[in-house]
Each structure stands twice: as structure tokens, then as C-alpha cells.
Scaffold this active site. Structure first.
Site, short mmCIF file in Angstrom:
data_model
loop_
_atom_site.label_atom_id
_atom_site.label_comp_id
_atom_site.label_asym_id
_atom_site.label_seq_id
_atom_site.Cartn_x
_atom_site.Cartn_y
_atom_site.Cartn_z
N GLY A 127 107.76 44.10 74.88
CA GLY A 127 106.79 43.13 74.37
C GLY A 127 105.73 43.72 73.47
N GLY B 78 92.72 80.17 87.08
CA GLY B 78 91.76 79.10 87.34
C GLY B 78 91.69 78.28 86.06
N THR B 79 92.62 77.34 85.94
CA THR B 79 92.76 76.64 84.66
C THR B 79 91.63 75.66 84.39
OG1 THR B 79 94.29 75.21 85.81
CG2 THR B 79 95.24 76.88 84.37
N MET C 93 106.12 45.26 70.50
CA MET C 93 106.35 45.13 69.06
C MET C 93 106.93 43.75 68.75
SD MET C 93 107.53 48.93 68.01
CE MET C 93 108.80 49.08 69.22
N GLU D 144 90.33 83.14 84.63
CA GLU D 144 89.74 81.84 84.27
C GLU D 144 88.77 81.97 83.10
OE1 GLU D 144 87.87 80.14 87.74
OE2 GLU D 144 87.17 82.07 88.44
N ARG E 127 88.19 77.74 98.68
CA ARG E 127 86.90 77.91 97.99
C ARG E 127 85.83 78.13 99.05
NH1 ARG E 127 89.17 73.54 94.55
NH2 ARG E 127 88.95 74.14 92.37
N ASP F 21 88.29 76.39 84.75
CA ASP F 21 87.33 77.17 83.96
C ASP F 21 87.97 77.70 82.68
OD1 ASP F 21 84.70 77.21 85.09
OD2 ASP F 21 85.61 78.10 86.87
N SER G 141 95.66 84.73 89.69
CA SER G 141 95.77 83.29 89.88
C SER G 141 94.97 82.63 88.77
CB SER G 141 95.24 82.88 91.25
OG SER G 141 95.35 81.48 91.39
N ARG H 235 89.03 82.89 98.22
CA ARG H 235 88.29 83.19 96.99
C ARG H 235 86.83 83.45 97.37
NH1 ARG H 235 87.12 79.62 92.38
NH2 ARG H 235 85.92 78.34 93.79
N CYS I 182 95.75 77.90 90.33
CA CYS I 182 95.06 77.13 91.35
C CYS I 182 94.06 76.13 90.77
CB CYS I 182 94.38 78.04 92.36
SG CYS I 182 93.13 79.09 91.62
N TYR J 3 103.87 80.57 91.52
CA TYR J 3 103.57 79.40 92.37
C TYR J 3 102.42 78.60 91.77
CZ TYR J 3 99.57 82.03 94.19
OH TYR J 3 98.40 82.73 94.29
N HIS K 145 106.71 39.11 81.42
CA HIS K 145 105.98 40.20 80.80
C HIS K 145 105.11 40.93 81.82
CE1 HIS K 145 102.39 41.80 78.72
NE2 HIS K 145 103.29 42.24 77.87
N ARG L 11 119.80 48.08 78.81
CA ARG L 11 119.17 49.41 78.81
C ARG L 11 119.07 49.85 80.26
NH1 ARG L 11 113.47 46.72 77.19
NH2 ARG L 11 113.36 45.55 79.10
N LYS M 21 117.51 49.92 71.89
CA LYS M 21 118.22 48.65 71.78
C LYS M 21 119.46 48.79 70.90
CE LYS M 21 115.76 44.99 71.85
NZ LYS M 21 114.49 44.58 71.32
N ARG N 47 114.89 42.31 65.48
CA ARG N 47 114.16 42.78 66.68
C ARG N 47 113.78 44.26 66.55
NH1 ARG N 47 115.46 39.88 71.60
NH2 ARG N 47 116.72 38.08 71.09
C1 PEP Z 1 89.37 76.92 88.27
O1 PEP Z 1 88.42 77.23 87.56
O2 PEP Z 1 90.43 76.46 87.81
C2 PEP Z 1 89.29 77.07 89.72
C3 PEP Z 1 90.34 76.84 90.48
O3 PEP Z 1 88.09 77.37 90.24
P1 PEP Z 1 86.94 76.28 90.46
O4 PEP Z 1 87.51 74.94 90.16
O5 PEP Z 1 86.50 76.41 91.86
O6 PEP Z 1 85.91 76.71 89.47
MG MG Z 2 86.84 78.39 88.45
#
Ligand code: PEP
Ligand code: MG
Length: 923
Positions: free
Chosen positions: A114, A800-801, A116, A779, A595, A803, A798, A650, A866, A886, A469, A352, A36, A105
Site C-alpha cells: 500500500g 565497549g561500543t 506506492m 572503548e 558494572r 563509549d 571487550s 569491570r 559488551c 562473544y 491495510h 509472494r 511482484k 502496479r
Molecule cells: C560501553 O561503553 O559500551 C560499555 C559497555 O560501558 P558503559 O556503558 O558502562 O560505559
Molecule cells: Mg563504557
């Protein structure tokens, strides 16, 4: 002696600057002056009619919140700027003849509408009210200012509940013989004087304090209250939802009051330089005559459109249009504004870069790009993946008039919402927590309704326009909203909404009834309306031509730019030919994760059971050969759907016991049979023995992934053979299969070495000429840390976020979200679930380490992601930075990931170049 030197050094240092006059700031100073303050400064520089004022910085707020004290020197700086203001305006705060009144203000870097506090009319008190009346020749007006000050100061600074004032206001109207909902303008000077005194009594009795009679004290109290409102509950909830950091603090603007409540030739309004709901060109807004700013957004009275304002006051309207055009030209974006007309003179009170719906965001970005006002990178920075995700939500099926709405309101935030009617924020939260979809119905919303608005699928209000609002907040969070449904009489106490006019007059919606609201055309239905897929999804699916739809055309154009700009590729997680085909239509460049365990469920379960229970080589071979046939067909379908693009298969991951009956249930079944002397089939006892053998206390950390492949003879070999034969068959059919094999849950390089050797052996057996790369899922933290050795056997990585997050945090991905996550979010242990958005410090460090170490061994190692994070916008930006090649995500997320991959390149390039464009925040 030492202390003296130190003191002298301190005295010589210029004091920190905590206050900036509007004339001293500019739009790029939002960090310090809040949005503001920065934009008021920018409008002042542009020569627009802004009432003079100054801004106290966010730094002062942070100091106050940290220490509980105002920074030293702030008081003196405020006094200096106030003196300047008094000189400019020719009035003094507290002057009994011609008092200066100011507004105080809040204004954070990111708009928090709204959430604050604001206090208007600082400077009116017993000593100045008569002078104010004389100056404007209007006693009623002066007492209206005074009662508003007592009300706002009492609520904001002294914590008096708002309802107490509301009740007193209604009493004042009733005493005058007016209806309880009569406009405030119906109260005359005497009534307002009495009301002011009544408000003062309420303040005294409720808080034990008084609204100060010394205007300078009023100012100090209001500044502190605005600072404190940064840490208020609703502001915190809002920040969490919007991902705004907690440590920014708010600035405070102090501005000369101009008055919209001076009769019919005065008023106040809000406007947008384009339609914030659809993005269509043309100005939009609301105006309320004889009113102060808060009256418009709170929806307490129904407003006029800007066009209607144009007929009421053509000169002011023409000037307003001119300023709006200047602002849009300057910011190169949709701007929203607040203005006041004081006896025919127009004042600009705020601007704004305006919040907008997802549809409007795409349409505006594409329009500005087409007009040459912004370039491609800027256009990409103006939209987000989350907005695209919203546009992919289903909408109501056209009924061809078969189902008529019972009422119509203002289409404030698009989407189709179906749910049970609830009439309070608390009820919305409770029912949503129990898994119900709810529509929150309120006469009008206020910031205390925020938790309910977050919990609800849609919001419906009886009063207020597109800028109320409810509308602003709902749009900001992508919630469907219909507001200003005047034909609904809403009784929040009794939980009913009654239609008062039209063909459905007399229809009553009660709490718990199923209703539907359409935020695109404002319709309200007292029934459940079926929903259909959105035009954007229809476009991806290739059903008919939606390119005539301006939003679809904008999405297509911006995705085209994103694809060109992206460095990260986007693949899909898909296990069936149908999913693979959809992913391809949505723009996926291959499958990043198929999978295979999903192919083992359903009616194939008994075969897997037979494999597990097999006593003899022959039994095992029979089960494997049956599975081989089925898997070959599965893979052939997948490869056909993704012909010419990579398909990453996999190998089996989950614990084998998942394919067997539950241990407790089976034990009880047999125990009961034994106790009641019923016969038990020998195979049931064998099954129980097998279930016991495979049972694990902690299956997620047990026999799964590559462990399974190494322990169950022939299992992985069967899968590899099926894939190899599918490749050969596809080639025979003239296809171009491009398969990869991925080994899950590897912790140690030697595990991968063994599994890979077996895979290569089988591939060679099927066809010595087959070249199929074998890679690994990273993973487990150990795999990430030893990535250099793991890469010796891996042709690709790859992440495996899912796990990796589970094992890094030591939190079960299946249980954690329910039990303690809300408390952890509340305590700020994390600001978002690490299973939804990558934790850059912990899991992210492992990712970076693995990328680096893997490429030490193989500089050209291809690396993907993945886990669920592959479709999450913030995580995609992280992966771009981390050097991943990727991301792979569910088919429906593919367009979102494509857009964010492009945006990640743009934003990273800009950060590298140190560029920061004015007003390009799309939060
Ligand atoms: C993971 O662990 O991120 C993964 C892609 O494998 P899953 O979810 O099948 O365990
Ligand atoms: Mg996994």
C-alpha cells in the site's frame, strides 16, 4: 570524426533491456523485476492462470528518479511488449469495439504493501467505454471501470485529494436516495456515468489537467506516477522503518485487466496458504464479490471468508486451493495471493512469500522443518531476533471472565496493547511524542495513517479483514492490531467510538480514554488490563511447562539449532545475582560485563562520599574497608549465580562527582543560608569544596574509568581484593568460580600496565595461587588504534561500543538521541542510530582494526563486545564477521542474541557459498 566513431559504437551496442514479458522472468529476478513482477513470472512458468503482461524494471525507475527522464528506448520497448500483449489477448489498447484494458502496479524488491501507487483500468476513455460495455454486455460495469480510472488516475498521477472523490461518491449515493455508506454496487449505469463526469470535473478543477483520452498516454502517465511514488513520503517512512534501502527503486507491472466487478459471479480476493497470524496450517483469506482488488484490502466493504467463497463458487474455490497448494510446495513457505474471478473464471494476480506475525514465523519454520520441506539452516533463516523479541513481550493477564470485552473484532496482529484512544494519525504521533502510549482507532486505515501506526502501541479498526491495510501493515511492523470491529461505530471527526450491539451497547470510547486491545483474540476493553509475561518468557524462566504451546516449542527447537550453529558465544550484562540467574536461565554462558558502579549507589552512597571526602589515611581506610565487605558479598553472589561460567567484573567507571550532591543545588543551599544568616554545618562547606574540586565541565571525558583507578588511591585495589576474597570463599564452599577483571576506559597501554600490575599484586596477596585474567575494555579510538601495544598487557579485550561510538562520532550518548537524531535520520546522514546498530564504516573499522592488531600480539586473544550493540541483530552479524568471540547483552536480550548468533553463521556461510534461496527473505 571522433564523435562519429563514438556514435557508431553506441549504435552497435544492444540497447539496455528495460522490459520483460511475464514469460521471460523468474522468481530470482526480484532485484530487477520487483517481488511482484518476479513472482508473476514464476506463476506464469508454473502454468498458473496469470493474465498476460510485462514488467518495466527497477533499473528504468532508478534512471528516471536520477535524471527526471525515462531512459531512452523505454518507450519503444513498452510499445513492442504492448503489441505482443495485444497479439496474445486479441484486443488493442484504445480499440473502440473491443478495447484492451491494463493495470499498472508498483512492485519493489521488498514488499511495501500500500505504500506506492496502482492505476487500474488503463484504456477506458470516452471513445472505448461503449465498446467495453458491448463486449461484456454490461453498461454499468463499463462506467464503473471508467469512474474508477478517473478516480485512481486523478489521485495518483494528477495529485487530486482522495477526499474530493469520496465526497462526490457519497453525493451520488444520496442523490439516488441511498445511505452514504451504501455499497458502490448500488449505483446503476446512469449514476456511474454521471459520477464519471463529476470525477472528471473534479480532476479538471483541482489539477488544471484532464485524464488523457488517449490510452497510450494514460499508460505513460501511470508508469511515471508509479516510479515517482517510490520517493513519496509514506514510502520513505515505511522504508526507514523496515530498513529497506532508498536506492532500489520500484518495478512496474503492466497486466491485462480481468474483472471482478462483473456481477455476482465475479469477485476478487486475497488468501494465505497458512494463517499469517498464528502460523496454523489451513488456508485463510477474504473474498468480495462484484468488486475490484483495491476494495478488499481497503476494507471498504466487509468480506466473506475463503470458506464462504467455497460455497458460493465451489469450482473456482477448488481450483484456487489447488494453486495455493502448488505455490506453497514450490516456495516451501507461506504464500499470500491475490486473485480475481471473472464470470466464474479464476485468475491469479499476485503471489509472494507472505508477511506473518512473529508467532507464525516460528511456527511455520518449525513445521516446515518437521515436515522435511526445509533444512535446519533454512529454518533459521526464516525467523529473526526481532521476531523473538516480540514474542517475549507481555500479554494480558487472564481475568477469569472478571473483565468482559466491550467488543470483539478480528485478531489481526497479536500482542497486548494498552493506551489512550486517539482517532487520527497526527494525534497518535503528537501524544506518543509526549511520552504517552496510544491506541490508534480508525474506521479503516490507509497508507497516510502510517506515521500514526508507527507511533501507536496498537491499532483498532471498524472495518476490514485479516488482509486489510491495517492488518497487513501492523503485522509487518509487529504492532498489535484488532480490525473489523463491526459493533463499534467510529466517528473520527468527533473522536468517539460507540458500541452499537451486545451487552455493552451504548458504551462510548472518547479520545483520551484508556483502553486495551488484545491482538491474539480480538478483544477490546474500555479499561486498562494488567499484563503478564509471555509464554515464551515463562518457558525460559522454567515456570510450568509451555512445551504444549506450539509457538514455545518452535522457539525452543530453533534456539537449539541456533546454539549448535553459532560461532559467537553469548554472555550477559548483569550486576546482581538475580539478573545473573535470569541470564543463565535464558541461556547466557557467563557474564560479559558486571558494572560495579551499580553496586555503589543507593544506601552505599554515603560511604563513597566519605571515601571522596576523606582527609586522612585512616578515614580513607575506614571507608574502603566498609566498601570491601559489601563488594565481597556482591561478588560472592554473582559468582554463585554463574558458578562454572566466566564472570567479567569491570572495575569502577563513572566520574566520582556522580556520587556527590549537585554543585548548583549545594551552592544555592549554602548561599541562601548565608544570606539569611542561618547556621551552616562545617561538613556542608567541606562537601561543597569537594564537589567543586571534583567538578568537571565534561565528565564523560573526564576523571572516569582507569583514570579514577590510578588517581584515587586504594579504590581499584579494594575492588580486586573483594573479588579475590569472594573467589577464595566460593572455592571454600565447593564452587567453581571463574572470574575475570576488566579495566575500563583505557586509552594508552601504560595505563593498563599500571592498573594490571596493581590488580595482580593484590590477587597475589590474597592467594598466590589465584589465576585471574585481567583484560581491557576497548572503548576509546586510541585504544583501538594502539591495540597491538594494549594487548601486551591485556589477557582479553571487550569492546565497549557505547563509549566507542560516542567518542568516534563525538556525539554524547546521553544527549544525542533527543536533539538532532530525527533530523539526521530524515536527511539520511544515518539510517539507524549508531548507538543502536553498529556503524560499520566508522566504529566498525576501529573494531576490525583492534581485533587484527590485538591478535598480532596475542593470536589467542579472547575478544568480546559488551556495549548495547551486543544485543542488536544487525550488529551481531557484524561482530560475527569481524572475528569476535562473544557478545554480551542484557538478560532479556540473551535469547535474541543466541538466535542471531546462529543466524549469523548460517547467513555468512551462505554468502560465502554464494547461495541465495528463493523466497527466504524474512524482512
Ligand atoms: C560501553 O561503553 O559500551 C560499555 C559497555 O560501558 P558503559 O556503558 O558502562 O560505559
Ligand atoms: Mg563504557
Amino acid at each position: 570524426m571522433k564523435a562519429d566513431t563514438h556514435g557508431a559504437a553506441q549504435r552497435n551496442q544492444p540497447p539496455d533491456r528495460y522490459v520483460y514479458d511475464f514469460a521471460d522472468g523468474k522468481a530470482t529476478m526480484a532485484d530487477l523485476l520487483g517481488g511482484k513482477g518476479a513472482n508473476l513470472a514464476e506463476m506464469t512458468r508454473l502454468g498458473l492462470p496469470v493474465p498476460p503482461g510485462f514488467t518495466v524494471t527497477t533499473e528504468a525507475c532508478r534512471h528516471y528518479l536520477k535524471t527526471g527522464r525515462l531512459p531512452s528506448g523505454l518507450d519503444a520497448q513498452i510499445a513492442r511488449h504492448l503489441a505482443l500483449l495485444e497479439e496474445t489477448t486479441g484486443r488493442r489498447l484504445g480499440d473502440v469495439d473491443d478495447p484492451l484494458l491494463v493495470s499498472v502496479r508498483s512492485g519493489a524488491k521488498f514488499s511495501m504493501p500500500g505504500m506506492m501507487e496502482t492505476v487500474l483500468n488503463i484504456g477506458v476513455c470516452d471513445a472505448t467505454v461503449a465498446g467495453l460495455a458491448k463486449r461484456y454486455g454490461d453498461e454499468r460495469f463499463a462506467w464503473d471501470c471508467y469512474r474508477r480510472l478517473v478516480q485512481m488516475y486523478g489521485r495518483t498521477v494528477l495529485g487530486v485529494p482522495a477526499e474530493e472523490f469520496e465526497r462526490a461518491l457519497i453525493q451520488a449515493k444520496v442523490r439516488k436516495g441511498l445511505a452514504a455508506d451504501a455499497p458502490d454496487t448500488a449505483l446503476d449505469a446512469d449514476a456511474l456515468r454521471a459520477l464519471t463526469r463529476h470525477f472528471q470535473r473534479i480532476v479538471r478543477e483541482s489539477s488544471g489537467q484532464e485524464v488523457p483520452q488517449i490510452p497510450r498516454e494514460q499508460l505513460g502517465g501511470a508508469v511515471r506516477a508509479v516510479f515517482e511514488s517510490w520517493d513519496g513520503k509514506r514510502a520513505r517512512i515505511y522504508r526507514r522503518r523496515e530498513g529497506i534501502p532508498d536506492d532500489l527503486g520500484t518495478a512496474v507491472t503492466v497486466m491485462t485487466m480481468v474483472f471482478g466487478n462483473l456481477g455476482a459471479d465475479s469477485g476478487t480476493g486475497v488468501g494465505f496458504t497458512r494463517d499469517p497470524a498464528t502460523g496454523a496450517p489451513g488456508v485463510y483469506g477474504d473474498y468480495l464479490s462484484d468488486a475490484e482488488g483495491e476494495d478488499v484490502v481497503s476494507g471498504v466493504r466487509n468480506t466473506l471468508t475463503l470458506e464462504q467463497f467455497g460455497t458460493l463458487d465451489p469450482d473456482a474455490y477448488r481450483e484456487l486451493r489447488r494453486h495455493m497448494a502448488t505455490l506453497e510446495e514450490h516456495y516451501r513457505d507461506l504464500c499470500d495471493i491475490e486473485f480475481t474471478v471473472e464470470r466464474g473464471k479464476l485468475w491469479m494476480l499476485q503471489t509472494r512469500v507472505g508477511k506473518r506475525t512473529a508467532a507464525a514465523a516460528f511456527r511455520i519454520a518449525a513445521n516446515l522443518l518437521a515436515d522435511g520441506r526445509i533444512d535446519e539452516d533454512e529454518a533459521l533463516s526464516r525467523v529473526t531476533g526481532e521476531q523473538l523479541a516480540q514474542l517475549m513481550f507481555p500479554c494480558f493477564a487472564p481475568s477469569g471472565g472478571a473483565v468482559a470485552p466491550i467488543a470483539k473484532g478480528i485478531a489481526a496482529s497479536p500482542g497486548a496493547a494498552v493506551g489512550r484512544a486517539v482517532f487520527s494519525s497526527a494525534d497518535a504521533v503528537a501524544r506518543a511524542a509526549a511520552g504517552e502510549h496510544v491506541i490508534l482507532i480508525r474506521r479503516e486505515t490507509n497508507p497516510d495513517d502510517l506515521p500514526g501506526m508507527i507511533a501507536a502501541s496498537g491499532v483498532l479498526t471498524g472495518r476490514g479483514g485479516k488482509t486489510s491495510h491495517a492488518a497487513v501493515v501492523a503485522r509487518g511492523m509487529g504492532r498489535t492490531c484488532v480490525c473489523g470491529v463491526e459493533s463499534l461505530e467510529i466517528d473520527e471527526q468527533n473522536g468517539t467510538a460507540t458500541v452499537t450491539r451486545g451487552a455493552s451497547a451504548g458504551t462510548v470510547i472518547s479520545a483520551g480514554d484508556l483502553i486495551s486491545i488484545d491482538g491474539t483474540d480480538g478483544s477490546v476493553y474500555d479499561t486498562e488490563i494488567p499484563v503478564v509475561s509471555s509464554p515464551v518468557v515463562e518457558y525460559f524462566e522454567g515456570h510450568g511447562s509451555q512445551t504444549g504451546d506450539p509457538v514455545v516449542a518452535a522457539v525452543a527447537r530453533l534456539l537449539q539449532i541456533a546454539d549448535r550453529r553459532a560461532r559467537l558465544g553469548v554472555r550477559a550484562n548483569a550486576d546482581t545475582p538475580a539478573d545473573a540467574a535470569r541470564a543463565r536461565r535464558f541461556g547466557a554462558h557467563g557474564i560479559g560485563l558486571a558494572r560495579t558502579e551499580h553496586m555503589f549507589l543507593g544506601d552505599r552512597r554515603p560511604i563513597v562520599e566519605r571515601l571522596i571526602l576523606a582527609d586522612t589515611q585512616q578515614d580513607r581506610a575506614n571507608a574502603l574497608s566498609r566498601l570491601l565487605e559489601l563488594q565481597r558479598a556482591d561478588f560472592t553472589g554473582l559468582l554463585a549465580a554463574m558458578d562454572g561460567l566466566p564472570v567479567t567484573v569491570r572495575l569502577l567507571d563513572p566520574p566520582l562527582h556522580e556520587f556527590l550532591p549537585d554543585l548548583t543545588e549545594l551552592s544555592v543551599e549554602i548561599a541562601v543560608a548565608d544570606a539569611t544568616h542561618q547556621p551552616v554545618e562545617p561538613s556542608r562547606r567541606e562537601l561543597l569544596a569537594a564537589v567543586r574540586r571534583w567538578h568537571e565541565q565534561n565528565p564523560m571525558l573526564g576523571l572516569r574509568g582507569v583514570r579514577l583507578g590510578l588517581v584515587v588511591p586504594g579504590l581499584y585495589a579494594m575492588q580486586v581484593r573483594a573479588l579475590a576474597e569472594a573467589i577464595v570463599a566460593r572455592r571454600g564452599d565447593g564452587g567453581a568460580p571463574l572470574a575475570h577483571i576488566m579495566i575500563p576506559l583505557v586509552a594508552e597501554a601504560h595505563e593498563l600496565e599500571l592498573a594490571r600490575a596493581e590488580a595482580k599484586r593484590v590477587l597475589h596477596e590474597v592467594d598466590p595461587g589465584l589465576v585471574v585474567s585481567v583484560g581491557v575494555m576497548i572503548e576509546l579510538p586510541r585504544a583501538a588504534l594502539t591495540a597491538r601495544r594494549v594487548a601486551e598487557y591485556a589477557e582479553f579485550f571487550s569492546f565497549g561500543t557505547n563509549d566507542l561510538t560516542q567518542t568516534t562520532w563525538g556525539m554524547s550518548r546521553d544527549d544525542a538521541e533527543g536533539a538532532f537524531f530525527p533530523a539526521y535520520l530524515e536527511h539520511g546522514v544515518f539510517s539507524a542510530s549508531p548507538f543502536g546498530t553498529i556503524d560499520p564504516d566508522g566504529v566498525g573499522t576501529l573494531v576490525r582494526a583492534a581485533v587484527k592488531r590485538g591478535r598480532w600480539t596475542r593470536p589467542d586473544l579472547e575478544i568480546g563486545v559488551c556495549g548495547e550493540h551486543g544485543g542488536d541483530p544487525a550488529s551481531i552479524h557484524f561482530f560475527h564477521q569481524a572475528g569476535v568471540d562473544y557478545v554480551s547483552c542484557s538478560p532479556f536480550r540473551v535469547p535474541v542474541a543466541r538466535l542471531e548468533a546462529g543466524r549469523a553463521s548460517v547467513l555468512a556461510d551462505r554468502a560465502a557459498a554464494g547461495a541465495g534461496a528463493v523466497g527466504s527473505d524474512t524482512r
